[in-house]
Structures are given as C-alpha cells and as structure tokens.
Design an enzyme around this catalytic site. Structure first.
Site, mmCIF file in Angstrom:
data_model
loop_
_atom_site.group_PDB
_atom_site.id
_atom_site.type_symbol
_atom_site.label_atom_id
_atom_site.label_comp_id
_atom_site.label_asym_id
_atom_site.label_seq_id
_atom_site.Cartn_x
_atom_site.Cartn_y
_atom_site.Cartn_z
ATOM 1 N N CYS A 12 44.061 50.159 52.483
ATOM 2 C CA CYS A 12 43.500 50.062 53.509
ATOM 3 C C CYS A 12 42.282 49.392 53.988
ATOM 4 O O CYS A 12 41.524 48.930 52.912
ATOM 5 C CB CYS A 12 43.418 51.557 54.004
ATOM 6 S SG CYS A 12 44.801 52.443 54.053
ATOM 7 N N GLY A 38 45.578 45.377 55.057
ATOM 8 C CA GLY A 38 46.592 46.305 55.559
ATOM 9 C C GLY A 38 47.202 45.576 56.878
ATOM 10 O O GLY A 38 46.541 45.549 57.839
ATOM 11 N N ASN A 112 40.313 55.215 52.895
ATOM 12 C CA ASN A 112 40.896 54.173 52.355
ATOM 13 C C ASN A 112 40.840 54.665 50.735
ATOM 14 O O ASN A 112 39.988 55.157 50.288
ATOM 15 C CB ASN A 112 39.979 52.646 52.312
ATOM 16 C CG ASN A 112 40.283 52.065 51.219
ATOM 17 O OD1 ASN A 112 39.233 51.230 50.731
ATOM 18 N ND2 ASN A 112 41.320 51.643 50.927
ATOM 19 N N GLY A 113 42.007 54.696 50.092
ATOM 20 C CA GLY A 113 41.802 55.063 48.787
ATOM 21 C C GLY A 113 43.077 56.031 48.266
ATOM 22 O O GLY A 113 43.839 56.250 49.118
ATOM 23 N N CYS A 246 36.362 49.245 41.842
ATOM 24 C CA CYS A 246 37.590 48.519 41.662
ATOM 25 C C CYS A 246 37.549 46.861 41.207
ATOM 26 O O CYS A 246 37.277 46.252 42.136
ATOM 27 C CB CYS A 246 38.658 48.689 42.682
ATOM 28 S SG CYS A 246 40.230 47.901 42.641
ATOM 29 N N TYR A 252 41.098 39.773 43.555
ATOM 30 C CA TYR A 252 42.401 39.535 44.227
ATOM 31 C C TYR A 252 42.273 39.982 45.782
ATOM 32 O O TYR A 252 42.638 39.234 46.485
ATOM 33 C CB TYR A 252 43.665 40.185 43.602
ATOM 34 C CG TYR A 252 44.932 39.924 44.432
ATOM 35 C CD1 TYR A 252 45.511 38.652 44.509
ATOM 36 C CD2 TYR A 252 45.442 41.168 45.078
ATOM 37 C CE1 TYR A 252 46.667 38.792 45.435
ATOM 38 C CE2 TYR A 252 46.597 41.069 45.842
ATOM 39 C CZ TYR A 252 47.237 39.939 45.901
ATOM 40 O OH TYR A 252 48.300 39.891 46.717
ATOM 41 N N SER A 293 44.232 33.400 46.969
ATOM 42 C CA SER A 293 42.914 33.897 46.175
ATOM 43 C C SER A 293 42.800 33.417 44.811
ATOM 44 O O SER A 293 41.717 33.869 44.190
ATOM 45 C CB SER A 293 43.424 35.569 46.092
ATOM 46 O OG SER A 293 44.585 35.486 45.282
ATOM 47 N N ASP A 355 46.308 31.369 38.325
ATOM 48 C CA ASP A 355 46.685 32.480 39.318
ATOM 49 C C ASP A 355 45.658 33.578 38.860
ATOM 50 O O ASP A 355 45.128 33.729 37.800
ATOM 51 C CB ASP A 355 48.115 32.809 38.893
ATOM 52 C CG ASP A 355 48.552 33.463 40.023
ATOM 53 O OD1 ASP A 355 47.879 34.076 41.129
ATOM 54 O OD2 ASP A 355 50.015 33.827 40.410
ATOM 55 N N ASP A 356 45.456 34.536 39.802
ATOM 56 C CA ASP A 356 44.811 35.516 39.718
ATOM 57 C C ASP A 356 45.155 36.775 38.786
ATOM 58 O O ASP A 356 44.381 37.614 38.050
ATOM 59 C CB ASP A 356 44.251 36.217 40.974
ATOM 60 C CG ASP A 356 45.350 36.295 41.980
ATOM 61 O OD1 ASP A 356 46.133 37.400 41.698
ATOM 62 O OD2 ASP A 356 45.381 35.851 43.017
ATOM 63 N N CYS A 392 48.135 51.953 39.183
ATOM 64 C CA CYS A 392 46.905 52.365 39.523
ATOM 65 C C CYS A 392 46.996 53.674 40.490
ATOM 66 O O CYS A 392 47.936 53.852 41.286
ATOM 67 C CB CYS A 392 46.295 51.055 40.532
ATOM 68 S SG CYS A 392 44.884 51.857 41.563
ATOM 69 N N CYS A 447 35.958 49.446 37.484
ATOM 70 C CA CYS A 447 37.053 50.135 36.921
ATOM 71 C C CYS A 447 38.059 49.029 36.539
ATOM 72 O O CYS A 447 38.062 47.777 36.994
ATOM 73 C CB CYS A 447 37.655 50.889 38.080
ATOM 74 S SG CYS A 447 39.585 51.418 37.351
ATOM 75 N N CYS A 450 43.828 49.367 35.269
ATOM 76 C CA CYS A 450 45.315 49.003 35.346
ATOM 77 C C CYS A 450 45.288 48.097 33.853
ATOM 78 O O CYS A 450 46.452 47.770 33.582
ATOM 79 C CB CYS A 450 45.694 48.379 36.645
ATOM 80 S SG CYS A 450 44.268 47.307 37.339
HETATM 81 S S1 SF4 Z 1 43.184 50.814 38.307
HETATM 82 FE FE1 SF4 Z 1 42.957 48.488 38.847
HETATM 83 S S2 SF4 Z 1 43.531 48.318 40.895
HETATM 84 FE FE2 SF4 Z 1 43.289 50.716 40.511
HETATM 85 S S3 SF4 Z 1 40.923 50.984 41.044
HETATM 86 FE FE3 SF4 Z 1 41.219 50.513 38.806
HETATM 87 S S4 SF4 Z 1 40.883 48.470 38.939
HETATM 88 FE FE4 SF4 Z 1 41.476 48.628 40.932
#
Ligand code: SF4
Length: 470
Positions: A12, A38, A112-113, A246, A252, A293, A355-356, A392, A447, A450
């Site tokens: 979002c 979104g 958002n989240g 994130c 991306y 991207s 590619d990203d 994620c 973060c 993932c």
């Molecule tokens: S897990 Fe990956 S996609 Fe999710 S918030 Fe962390 S860095 Fe972003």
C-alpha cells in the site's frame, strides 16, 4: 521489473495532509504519485471540522475519482490510500481508508504494512465481543483504539500501538485531529513535508514533488504525531529501536525519484549495480537492465565495468495488465507481451542482463530466452539483490517459501533453470553497503529478512503471511 509478472508486490501507499483548503485534491495528486504501490483500490477521507467525508472504490486512482467527488470531499485535512489486494482479496470493504463511526466521534484509518500479531489480537477482541466487518489488519487497530474509548484519543491510539507488533505506517483522521505513526523499527517508509502552511505525509517523497511540497524529515520509528488547530505535537509511543527500513523499497518498490531515509532510490540502485560489478565482473559487449526498476542498477554496472549500457529490453507499455490472466502459462505469455528484446542491440553480442531480484525464476527464464531468440550469443544474469529465500511478514508479497526459487536451489541450479550463461547475486554485505554506506546504522539500518531469515521483530507461530491474489 514489472510487479505483476514478477510476483513481488508492495501492499500500500499512504498520504495525509493537514491545513490545506484543497486537501482532497492534493491527496488525489499524492495518491497518483503513489499508484505504483497499489493498484487494486483507492480512497480519500476528508474532514470539514464537523464530519468525515469518504469516497473510495476498487481500481486505479483515476478510475475511482471523478471531478464530481471533489465537491463532496470538503475540508482542510485528508488522508488517502492506495491498496494492493492482500488478505481477504480486493473487495470494496477492504479498500482503505476505513471509517468507523460512533455517537461520540468518528475515525478514519489508513495503513501500510502487516501486523505480525494481528491474528492473536483479533481472537482476543472477538472473545471480548468485537465484530469485524473486513479482513484487514487496519480494523484490528481501530478496535484496539475504540476499546480505550474512555481515554483521550491520542492516549487511546498510543495504547493501541503498544499492543501491535510488526510493520506499519498509518494515518488516523477524526473530525478535528490527524494522527500519524510509524512502527518502532521504521520498517515501512513515511516522510513529512510542508506545502505552504500545510503539513503533508507520504509513503514516498515523489508524492511531495508532484504537489510542490518540500521535504522536512522522516517520521521516526515509534513516533506518534498529532496535529490539530493548536499545531503539531510529537511524542514517542515507544522507544525507537534500530531502524530496519525494508531494503526491498530501495531494490525494487519505490520510485527512483523518491528519497527514502535521505537516500535517493535511483542513486542507491546505481551503487548496488556498481557493487555487483565489483563482486561479480564478467566479460561482455553490452549491459542491459530489465525495465523499469533495474535500469538504475544496470547503469551502475555499466559505469563500473566500462561495458556500454544499451536499451536491450523494451517494455510494451500499453499491453493489458497480466495479473488478470489466470494461469502460469498465460502469465508467461504475458511476459512476452510486456517485454521485447531489441534485436539490433543484442544480436551477436554477449549481454549482461541486470535485474533487481529473482522470485520464482519463471520471468528470468523467459527474459533470457527472449534475449537469445533475438540473437544474443551469451546472456550473463546479474541480480542487484541477494537471493530471496524467506517470505516477508511485513506487508510485501514475496510469495510463500515453497515458491521462491532460491529457497530450494543453489545459484548454479538457478542458473541452469533460467538458461543463463552465468548468474550472480549481490551479497547481503554489498546491499547494506549500498544503502547504509557510512551512515549511522541505528538511524539508517535496513531489514534484509527475506534474504537472511533474520526477522527484526518476533514472528509468532500464527503470524499470517498476507495471502496475495496471484
Ligand atoms: S522481509 Fe524483505 S520485503 Fe519484507 S520488510 Fe524485510 S526486506 Fe522488506
């Protein structure tokens, strides 16, 4: 890459404004700038000081709003939202902002989240008599606030926030106040700007540029901002923890013209490309990026290696959106419709395709094939992020673990599956270096869960990974 063919989607975008006579119009333009976050639904709520006015609907911002709506959306303050369909699908009732009306006062909420303890909290609230009308986490926050209805609303929001865990950037609008808050680790982006005397807030600063607002600062992790006729007050509803914004926002999701936590997204992607070139150089004739991207990272790769950058892949912009096509087979055909390899650029050449990220691998395989069919003699794939191996829990659709090609295959196996002549990913250290650089990690940390599996919050056994439509 193209979100709808890649299987990576932002949940979002949030926008809010206080103190502007055309609050609804400004929000409309702000949502336009955030449309990439979104496309399933959009909504705006305004306050004229006495009542909240809502208009929302399923579809793109342009489809949902026409000129007629703005005569009804009166007021000096507004919050707006663009939504990607997650839990519960994309029905009208889940489109935000959600409005909760009561005898005393009303409240509109947009966020958002993803809350990692939403499931447990919902169970507790239902046991205490709450009835939920939507499947959205947003309603959980609203019920928690309403449960503390005996307190002044600022305290009720603070108390609700101390119970929720996860990633959230949110806006709450009442008849006479606006509240803005961010999770204790600042997982989702949220910035503050000024437009004349008005305050504006947005998930990305590109929304400020579109309406001529100037950037002031980031909302701090764990910060609760309240605005009313007495002005802006800020407090911490919890001590801020080390920021873990994130990293996929940089890789991306966000627009290249946005600045996140005071770093331009295009510039960070270029650095990722340079870093990738340092870590995994290759002898080739031409570098190309997968639009849109990956182009910044491809330029960075080209600059670092001296291999010329060319537009070897072109996006067919007016082809229908592929997510409406139901099967994998048709989606793959969709890739072909959406991207074309430029024969005049790649024929007879050794191509580096930047590619990203790689999610399921099907898109990469298809693009490698496109380049080879157009005459590329070698295709070397360079990915400007580490392998995505974990889901994620914070509001990004990275697919379930089983669908992630890197969760069960080595880099060499992925190379073989996608048919590339060589394949390399950016390291987690390289990604962190590209974003954090020499800045303070407490304020600028990211973060990478993932990629690494090190989640910055607790994850509960019943934490729901948003069930995205696909
Ligand atoms: S897990 Fe990956 S996609 Fe999710 S918030 Fe962390 S860095 Fe972003």
């Amino acid at each position: 890459m193209l979100a709808e063919i890649k299987g990576l989607n932002e949940e979002c975008g949030v926008f809010a404004i206080w103190g502007h006579e055309k609050a609804a119009e400004m929000t409309y333009y702000g949502l336009h700038a955030l449309q990439h976050r979104g496309q399933e639904g959009a909504g705006i709520v305004t306050t004229d000081g006495e009542k909240l006015n809502l208009h929302k609907g399923v579809g793109l911002v342009n489809d949902v709003f026409s000129e007629a709506e703005f005569s009804r959306l009166k007021g000096h303050a507004a919050i707006g939202h663009v939504r990607y369909a997650t839990q519960g699908g994309g029905g009208y009732e889940n489109v935000q902002p959600l409005v909760f009306r009561s005898q005393k006062n009303s409240m509109a909420l947009a966020h958002n989240g993803n809350l990692v303890n939403a499931h447990a909290l919902k169970g507790q609230l239902e046991a205490q008599g709450s009835i939920f009308q939507t499947t959205s986490d947003t309603e959980v926050i609203a019920h928690l606030v309403k449960r503390s209805g005996h307190l002044p609303i600022e305290q009720a929001i603070s108390s609700a926030l101390s119970m929720i865990k996860g990633a959230y950037a949110f806006a709450v609008l009442t008849e006479d106040q606006l509240f803005i808050g961010l999770d204790p680790r600042g997982l989702r982006p949220l910035s503050i700007g000024r437009l004349g005397d008005a305050y504006v807030f947005a998930s990305e600063t590109c929304a400020f540029d579109l309406i001529g607002a100037t950037y002031e600062r980031e909302v701090r992790p764990g910060e609760l901002i309240a605005i009313d006729e007495d002005g802006l007050r800020t407090s911490q509803f919890t001590s801020p923890l080390q920021r873990t914004l994130c990293s996929m926002e940089y890789v991306y999701f966000s627009r290249p013209d946005s600045d996140l936590n005071e770093l331009n997204v295009h510039a960070s992607r270029k650095t990722m490309g340079k870093q990738l070139a340092e870590e995994a150089p290759v002898i080739a004739d031409v570098v190309t990026g997968v639009p849109d991207s990956s182009i910044s990272a491809a330029i960075g790769f080209s600059e670092e290696t001296g291999i010329p950058y060319e537009l070897g892949l072109i996006k067919n912009r007016y082809v229908g959106r592929t997510f409406i096509q139901p099967s994998q087979e048709l989606r793959e055909q969709g890739v072909k419709m959406k991207l074309s390899a430029v024969r005049g650029i790649v024929e007879g050449k050794r191509v580096v395709m930047v590619d990203d990220s790689i999610v399921r691998g099907t898109t990469s395989r298809r693009i490698v094939r496109l380049l080879k069919e157009a005459g590329a003699t070698e295709v070397h794939v360079r990915i400007a992020s580490p392998p995505i191996q974990n889901p994620c829990y914070y509001g990004i659709d990275t697919s379930t673990k089983g669908e992630l090609i890197a969760s069960s295959n080595t880099v060499e196996e992925i190379r073989e599956i996608i048919g590339a002549d060589s394949l390399a990913f950016l390291s987690t250290e390289g990604l962190e270096k590209s974003i954090v650089a020499d800045r303070d990690v407490n304020d600028h940390g990211v973060c990478q869960a993932c990629f690494t599996g090190n989640y910055p919050t607790e994850i509960y056994p019943d934490t729901v990974i948003p069930a995205y439509k696909d």
